[in-house]
Design a protein around this motif. Structure first.
Motif, PDB file in Angstrom:
ATOM      1  N   THR A 275      60.001  30.647  48.880  1.00 11.39           N
ATOM      2  CA  THR A 275      58.885  30.611  49.820  1.00 11.39           C
ATOM      3  C   THR A 275      57.643  30.148  49.071  1.00 11.39           C
ATOM      4  O   THR A 275      57.332  30.688  48.009  1.00 11.39           O
ATOM      5  CB  THR A 275      58.618  32.019  50.395  1.00 11.39           C
ATOM      6  N   VAL A 276      56.938  29.169  49.614  1.00 10.28           N
ATOM      7  CA  VAL A 276      55.714  28.672  48.967  1.00 10.28           C
ATOM      8  C   VAL A 276      54.546  28.876  49.924  1.00 10.28           C
ATOM      9  O   VAL A 276      54.550  28.370  51.049  1.00 10.28           O
ATOM     10  CB  VAL A 276      55.838  27.188  48.573  1.00 10.28           C
ATOM     11  N   LEU A 277      53.558  29.613  49.454  1.00 10.93           N
ATOM     12  CA  LEU A 277      52.344  29.907  50.211  1.00 10.93           C
ATOM     13  C   LEU A 277      51.206  29.040  49.700  1.00 10.93           C
ATOM     14  O   LEU A 277      50.986  28.950  48.489  1.00 10.93           O
ATOM     15  CB  LEU A 277      51.974  31.384  50.042  1.00 10.93           C
ATOM     16  N   SER A 278      50.471  28.400  50.610  1.00  8.31           N
ATOM     17  CA  SER A 278      49.333  27.550  50.222  1.00  8.31           C
ATOM     18  C   SER A 278      48.096  27.965  50.998  1.00  8.31           C
ATOM     19  O   SER A 278      48.175  28.320  52.179  1.00  8.31           O
ATOM     20  CB  SER A 278      49.635  26.076  50.507  1.00  8.31           C
ATOM     21  N   GLY A 279      46.943  27.885  50.309  1.00  6.92           N
ATOM     22  CA  GLY A 279      45.693  28.223  50.968  1.00  6.92           C
ATOM     23  C   GLY A 279      44.537  28.199  49.995  1.00  6.92           C
ATOM     24  O   GLY A 279      44.711  27.934  48.799  1.00  6.92           O
ATOM     25  N   PRO A 280      43.337  28.495  50.467  1.00  4.71           N
ATOM     26  CA  PRO A 280      42.136  28.408  49.640  1.00  4.71           C
ATOM     27  C   PRO A 280      41.900  29.674  48.819  1.00  4.71           C
ATOM     28  O   PRO A 280      42.513  30.718  49.041  1.00  4.71           O
ATOM     29  CB  PRO A 280      41.023  28.229  50.680  1.00  4.71           C
ATOM     30  N   ALA A 281      40.986  29.561  47.867  1.00  4.25           N
ATOM     31  CA  ALA A 281      40.479  30.703  47.105  1.00  4.25           C
ATOM     32  C   ALA A 281      39.096  30.323  46.601  1.00  4.25           C
ATOM     33  O   ALA A 281      38.843  29.168  46.247  1.00  4.25           O
ATOM     34  CB  ALA A 281      41.394  31.048  45.935  1.00  4.25           C
ATOM     35  N   VAL A 282      38.193  31.294  46.544  1.00  7.01           N
ATOM     36  CA  VAL A 282      36.818  31.004  46.141  1.00  7.01           C
ATOM     37  C   VAL A 282      36.209  32.221  45.462  1.00  7.01           C
ATOM     38  O   VAL A 282      36.494  33.355  45.828  1.00  7.01           O
ATOM     39  CB  VAL A 282      35.962  30.592  47.373  1.00  7.01           C
ATOM     40  N   VAL A 283      35.408  31.979  44.425  1.00  3.91           N
ATOM     41  CA  VAL A 283      34.563  33.013  43.828  1.00  3.91           C
ATOM     42  C   VAL A 283      33.197  32.918  44.484  1.00  3.91           C
ATOM     43  O   VAL A 283      32.616  31.835  44.565  1.00  3.91           O
ATOM     44  CB  VAL A 283      34.433  32.824  42.297  1.00  3.91           C
ATOM     45  N   VAL A 284      32.675  34.041  44.962  1.00  6.61           N
ATOM     46  CA  VAL A 284      31.398  34.015  45.681  1.00  6.61           C
ATOM     47  C   VAL A 284      30.258  34.629  44.884  1.00  6.61           C
ATOM     48  O   VAL A 284      29.084  34.419  45.217  1.00  6.61           O
ATOM     49  CB  VAL A 284      31.512  34.721  47.050  1.00  6.61           C
ATOM     50  N   ALA A 285      30.570  35.401  43.832  1.00  2.59           N
ATOM     51  CA  ALA A 285      29.495  36.028  43.059  1.00  2.59           C
ATOM     52  C   ALA A 285      30.001  36.372  41.668  1.00  2.59           C
ATOM     53  O   ALA A 285      31.201  36.615  41.465  1.00  2.59           O
ATOM     54  CB  ALA A 285      28.987  37.288  43.752  1.00  2.59           C
ATOM     55  N   ALA A 286      29.086  36.376  40.716  1.00  2.45           N
ATOM     56  CA  ALA A 286      29.389  36.779  39.347  1.00  2.45           C
ATOM     57  C   ALA A 286      28.192  37.533  38.794  1.00  2.45           C
ATOM     58  O   ALA A 286      27.040  37.205  39.101  1.00  2.45           O
ATOM     59  CB  ALA A 286      29.699  35.558  38.471  1.00  2.45           C
ATOM     60  N   GLY A 287      28.451  38.538  37.996  1.00  2.00           N
ATOM     61  CA  GLY A 287      27.346  39.308  37.424  1.00  2.00           C
ATOM     62  C   GLY A 287      27.855  40.338  36.445  1.00  2.00           C
ATOM     63  O   GLY A 287      28.937  40.188  35.864  1.00  2.00           O
ATOM     64  N   HIS A 288      27.071  41.396  36.266  1.00  2.00           N
ATOM     65  CA  HIS A 288      27.412  42.475  35.342  1.00  2.00           C
ATOM     66  C   HIS A 288      27.287  43.808  36.060  1.00  2.00           C
ATOM     67  O   HIS A 288      26.372  44.011  36.864  1.00  2.00           O
ATOM     68  CB  HIS A 288      26.476  42.460  34.132  1.00  2.00           C
ATOM     69  N   LEU A 289      28.214  44.706  35.763  1.00  2.00           N
ATOM     70  CA  LEU A 289      28.111  46.050  36.299  1.00  2.00           C
ATOM     71  C   LEU A 289      27.011  46.807  35.564  1.00  2.00           C
ATOM     72  O   LEU A 289      26.954  46.761  34.328  1.00  2.00           O
ATOM     73  CB  LEU A 289      29.443  46.782  36.148  1.00  2.00           C
ATOM     74  N   ALA A 290      26.147  47.478  36.292  1.00  2.00           N
ATOM     75  CA  ALA A 290      25.064  48.235  35.670  1.00  2.00           C
ATOM     76  C   ALA A 290      25.634  49.421  34.912  1.00  2.00           C
ATOM     77  O   ALA A 290      26.411  50.204  35.458  1.00  2.00           O
ATOM     78  CB  ALA A 290      24.099  48.704  36.748  1.00  2.00           C
ATOM     79  N   PRO A 291      25.274  49.588  33.648  1.00  2.00           N
ATOM     80  CA  PRO A 291      25.769  50.732  32.869  1.00  2.00           C
ATOM     81  C   PRO A 291      25.505  52.067  33.547  1.00  2.00           C
ATOM     82  O   PRO A 291      26.334  52.987  33.487  1.00  2.00           O
ATOM     83  CB  PRO A 291      25.025  50.599  31.545  1.00  2.00           C
ATOM     84  N   ALA A 292      24.354  52.195  34.214  1.00  2.00           N
ATOM     85  CA  ALA A 292      24.027  53.453  34.876  1.00  2.00           C
ATOM     86  C   ALA A 292      25.001  53.751  36.015  1.00  2.00           C
ATOM     87  O   ALA A 292      25.394  54.907  36.237  1.00  2.00           O
ATOM     88  CB  ALA A 292      22.585  53.411  35.420  1.00  2.00           C
ATOM     89  N   TRP A 293      25.433  52.694  36.737  1.00  2.00           N
ATOM     90  CA  TRP A 293      26.404  52.894  37.812  1.00  2.00           C
ATOM     91  C   TRP A 293      27.758  53.304  37.236  1.00  2.00           C
ATOM     92  O   TRP A 293      28.412  54.216  37.735  1.00  2.00           O
ATOM     93  CB  TRP A 293      26.551  51.619  38.637  1.00  2.00           C
TER      94      TRP A 293
END
Length: 296
Positions: A275-293
């Motif tokens: 079975t072969v599945l085809s479709g899109p993929a996208v990155v919408v955001a990049a950043g850093h996790l806050a150490p305090a969180w």
């Protein structure tokens, strides 16, 4: 000033099946002891965290403790492992939307070159090795393996018992073909299913078979309640299970199926072997996790 000393994190989706993505190319940032179920749940929380249907850790297969057990002799051929967690913190076997996003991230992070991606590479998953590749015109494909029948199974929908077909795509699915519009089905809670048939739970898909589209051999519209997550906008393994059921309903064992999900459109091809599945993929955001969180 907001600190940027925390670990890098990405957010992305495949047909709106969305994930928190954690790059960990040397395996030191997110070891198993740190990325526990509680932290996964916090990351996926749509109000108090980043929000997502799951977490994808991008890590070499050699650095994942249980990779050898699930990959066997393919371990040495799977440089990268998709360490996938459901939103409830549990480990997941396989995700067709997630693995397309996984390959997209490998390319975007410079961990894989374009030529290798278009040729196709093996990626380790807890559902076994999966070959995934980039399409020259955009989007991604993944060899999902065969759709394996599990037999008929019942579930309760709208207060009545309905019969569906069980299908394994490395994880279990119960596909129910309906005459009523799937938009009218209540999937806000887990539909009761045969616990003896699915002792570890199951992904449930409700489906309308539609007139064929875009030259495909079958066309289906689906909604899904994913095990360990809830209703999602898309499910790649679910789309494959639905496509298999739609082809069977059309009296076919091979062909191409267009599958419409709330988050977009996927294409599923069967050749009688895999079975072969085809479709899109996208990155919408990049950043850093806050150490305090993270410390909270």
């Amino acid at each position: 000033m907001i600190e940027s000393a925390g670990p890098r994190v990405l957010q992305g989706h495949g047909t709106e099946n969305d994930f928190v993505v954690l790059p960990d190319p040397d395996g030191s940032v997110w070891p198993e002891g740190r990325l526990d179920a509680a932290l996964v749940r916090r990351l996926c929380d749509r109000r108090a965290g980043l929000g997502g249907d799951g977490v994808l850790r991008v890590v070499p297969s050699a650095l994942v403790p249980d990779a050898a057990a699930v990959l066997g002799e393919a371990l040495s051929r799977c440089e990268w492992f998709m360490d996938h967690r459901n939103a409830d913190g549990s480990h997941a076997e396989m995700c067709g939307n997630g693995i397309r996003l996984f390959l997209h991230v490998l390319l975007a992070e410079g961990l894989l070159d374009r030529a290798a991606a278009e040729a196709g590479v093996l990626v380790g998953t807890r559902g076994g090795p999966r070959r995934v590749g980039a399409l020259p015109e955009g989007g991604y494909w993944v060899d999902m393996g065969p759709a394996r029948p599990l037999g008929d199974g019942a579930m309760v929908l709208g207060g009545r018992s309905v019969l569906g077909v069980g299908i394994s795509m490395g994880n279990p699915h119960l596909v129910v073909l309906l005459d009523e519009p799937v938009a009218e089905v209540d999937l806000s809670t887990v539909p009761p299913v045969d616990a003896a048939m699915f002792p570890e739970g199951v992904n449930v898909e409700v489906v309308n078979v539609l007139p064929t589209a875009d030259g495909a051999d079958a066309h289906a519209r689906m909604r899904v309640h994913e095990r360990g997550v809830g209703e999602t906008r898309s499910c790649g393994t679910g789309a494959c299970a639905v496509a298999s059921a739609a082809l069977t309903a059309a009296g076919r064992s091979t062909g191409t199926v267009v599958v419409d999900v709330p988050g977009g459109r996927l294409s599923v091809g069967f050749d009688g072997r895999t079975t072969v599945l085809s479709g899109p993929a996208v990155v919408v955001a990049a950043g850093h996790l806050a150490p305090a969180w993270l410390a909270g």
